[in-house]
Design an enzyme around this catalytic site. Sequence first.
Site, PDB file in Angstrom:
ATOM      1  N   GLY A  53       0.819  -1.207   0.000  1.00  0.00           N
ATOM      2  CA  GLY A  53       0.000   0.000   0.000  1.00  0.00           C
ATOM      3  C   GLY A  53       0.846   1.246   0.000  1.00  0.00           C
ATOM      4  O   GLY A  53       1.997   1.248  -0.465  1.00  0.00           O
ATOM      5  N   SER A  54       0.296   2.315   0.550  1.00  0.00           N
ATOM      6  CA  SER A  54       0.943   3.617   0.496  1.00  0.00           C
ATOM      7  C   SER A  54       2.115   3.716   1.462  1.00  0.00           C
ATOM      8  O   SER A  54       2.189   2.985   2.462  1.00  0.00           O
ATOM      9  CB  SER A  54      -0.068   4.715   0.837  1.00  0.00           C
ATOM     10  OG  SER A  54      -0.429   4.637   2.213  1.00  0.00           O
ATOM     11  N   GLY A  99       0.708   4.847   4.929  1.00  0.00           N
ATOM     12  CA  GLY A  99       0.074   3.780   5.690  1.00  0.00           C
ATOM     13  C   GLY A  99       1.075   2.750   6.172  1.00  0.00           C
ATOM     14  O   GLY A  99       1.020   2.288   7.320  1.00  0.00           O
ATOM     15  N   GLY A 100       2.005   2.382   5.302  1.00  0.00           N
ATOM     16  CA  GLY A 100       3.007   1.399   5.685  1.00  0.00           C
ATOM     17  C   GLY A 100       3.932   1.899   6.779  1.00  0.00           C
ATOM     18  O   GLY A 100       4.289   1.152   7.695  1.00  0.00           O
ATOM     19  N   GLU A 117       5.571  -3.253   1.260  1.00  0.00           N
ATOM     20  CA  GLU A 117       5.861  -2.804  -0.106  1.00  0.00           C
ATOM     21  C   GLU A 117       5.065  -1.531  -0.296  1.00  0.00           C
ATOM     22  O   GLU A 117       3.839  -1.538  -0.257  1.00  0.00           O
ATOM     23  CB  GLU A 117       5.474  -3.888  -1.112  1.00  0.00           C
ATOM     24  CG  GLU A 117       5.888  -3.571  -2.534  1.00  0.00           C
ATOM     25  CD  GLU A 117       4.710  -3.239  -3.417  1.00  0.00           C
ATOM     26  OE1 GLU A 117       4.468  -2.022  -3.620  1.00  0.00           O
ATOM     27  OE2 GLU A 117       4.043  -4.154  -3.885  1.00  0.00           O
ATOM     28  N   CYS A 165       1.908  -0.410  -8.603  1.00  0.00           N
ATOM     29  CA  CYS A 165       3.056   0.008  -7.794  1.00  0.00           C
ATOM     30  C   CYS A 165       4.290   0.217  -8.656  1.00  0.00           C
ATOM     31  O   CYS A 165       5.240   0.889  -8.231  1.00  0.00           O
ATOM     32  CB  CYS A 165       3.336  -1.015  -6.692  1.00  0.00           C
ATOM     33  SG  CYS A 165       3.502  -2.702  -7.306  1.00  0.00           S
ATOM     34  N   GLU A 181       5.367  10.038  -5.007  1.00  0.00           N
ATOM     35  CA  GLU A 181       4.583   9.245  -5.936  1.00  0.00           C
ATOM     36  C   GLU A 181       3.226   9.899  -6.171  1.00  0.00           C
ATOM     37  O   GLU A 181       2.576  10.360  -5.236  1.00  0.00           O
ATOM     38  CB  GLU A 181       4.376   7.840  -5.372  1.00  0.00           C
ATOM     39  CG  GLU A 181       3.524   6.946  -6.248  1.00  0.00           C
ATOM     40  CD  GLU A 181       3.172   5.627  -5.587  1.00  0.00           C
ATOM     41  OE1 GLU A 181       2.985   4.639  -6.313  1.00  0.00           O
ATOM     42  OE2 GLU A 181       3.078   5.583  -4.335  1.00  0.00           O
TER      43      GLU A 181
END
Length: 490
Positions: free
Chosen positions: A224-225, A228-229, A248, A285, A373
């Site tokens: 995910g983002s 968030g990660g 990731e 991604c 990103e």
Amino acid sequence: MSTLTSINARTGEPQGKPLNASTMEEIDAAVQAAAAASDTWATSDGTQRATLLRALADALEADREMLVARADLETALGPVRLNGELDRTAFQLRRFATIAESGVPFERLDDPAVAGGPPVGHPAMVRQRVPLGPVAMFAASNFPFAFSVLGGDTASALAAGCPVVVKAHPGHPGLSQRVFGLIQQVLKAQGLPAGLIGMVQGASVDVGVELIRHPLIAAGAFTGSTRGGAALQAVANARPRPIPFYGELGSINPVVALPSALAARGAELAITLAGSIALGCGQFCTNPGLIVLIDGPESDEFVAQLAKALTTQKPHPMLTAGMRTAFDAGVRQQQELGAQTLVQASGEGLAPGPKLLQVNAQRFLERSGLHDEVFGPSSLIVRAASVAEVLAVLNAVGGSLTVTLWGADEDTPDNRALVRGATAIAGRVLFAGVPTGVAVTAAQQHGGPWPASTAPMTTSVGDAALERFLRPVCLQDAPAWLLARQGVPC
């Protein structure tokens, strides 16, 4: 009680009855059930693990029609893409079945005793691996099959001998519920504990935090983002007993197009790259979010060709309204930081139009906001004056899942420098093609330095994904009965 709603991705309208989010008690129950199944599954052999994984693949394929229809409703990704993704998911499950069956999780290093004193002499030692225990798996939005409830993280963890508690993604709750129902049927048919694969759900961040914080969870796997990660990794590290967290995250995947490649086939590459930028509405991604060119007539012509090719792309609606809002904000931030807009198609309805922006290398280096990103059908061209500036741009990126080098075909000092620069920041370096598309193979490396991932020595795709969930243990002077187990934990 908190709820979440299934949303029609094409209309933005809610559909069906709201689903109850998991309570703290339900999260605890799911983890407790996984922990109760942990010893049983850790001591299973490769044949039993393979039997489960293959049965899960069969169950997906048998319910293909209903699964794809539900996934299309909630994601707007289309039946062609979703059927292909379901095929990939079944392939992953069967590949890890073969890996488990062939004994990879039980491989040992036998180091026989050597007589005499140290440093030459030593006792008999065997180095093998044991499963970590229950894994918290966070499903991704952009791959509702391959990186979701029965995605690669679940498959690799099960093959390693670990139970899994899935945090379903709120972007496709109905699909997740249906897949989980299939899982429960397979577990029951094989006489396996229902808690071997559990699922919790909820749109609130509290659900994920509570799951990763649970003292019986032994590892986390996340796609995910970056935001968030990073938040979940902080929770994993702040536990009284920190656990590995395999995230990731975000990636801008630079494509470096050298003048030689553009002179040889610039028009062809422009069409290929435009398709990669808009593929899946840019929600990959590995989407090529950065294009690095060296100033010159070849690059000028290529930019014109790319802009023309990109205007013909017609992306479908994004996965969620929140992602569309974030995409628009990301493009707007690049414009506010001085990027020139080359393509800004308006799109149709809920579908965004493709975007192409351009900036010189000096401004890119000066303004860190341009390194972020932008998740969607957009790319930023960076115009460099030299190979040295290209290397500075790559260094500023810091970490990426991929870097693509077009035109580094000859052994020259510049090309060697570019390869060094690319391998320093990326988990995968391409010399042909585009970065979208991640093959499930033995040599795949899907990870990279921060912010691409939290653990750049590991991969979330490919055979080596199994290694994340196994911990090495040395057995010294072990008794014969233990060695006879051939690496299977007792």
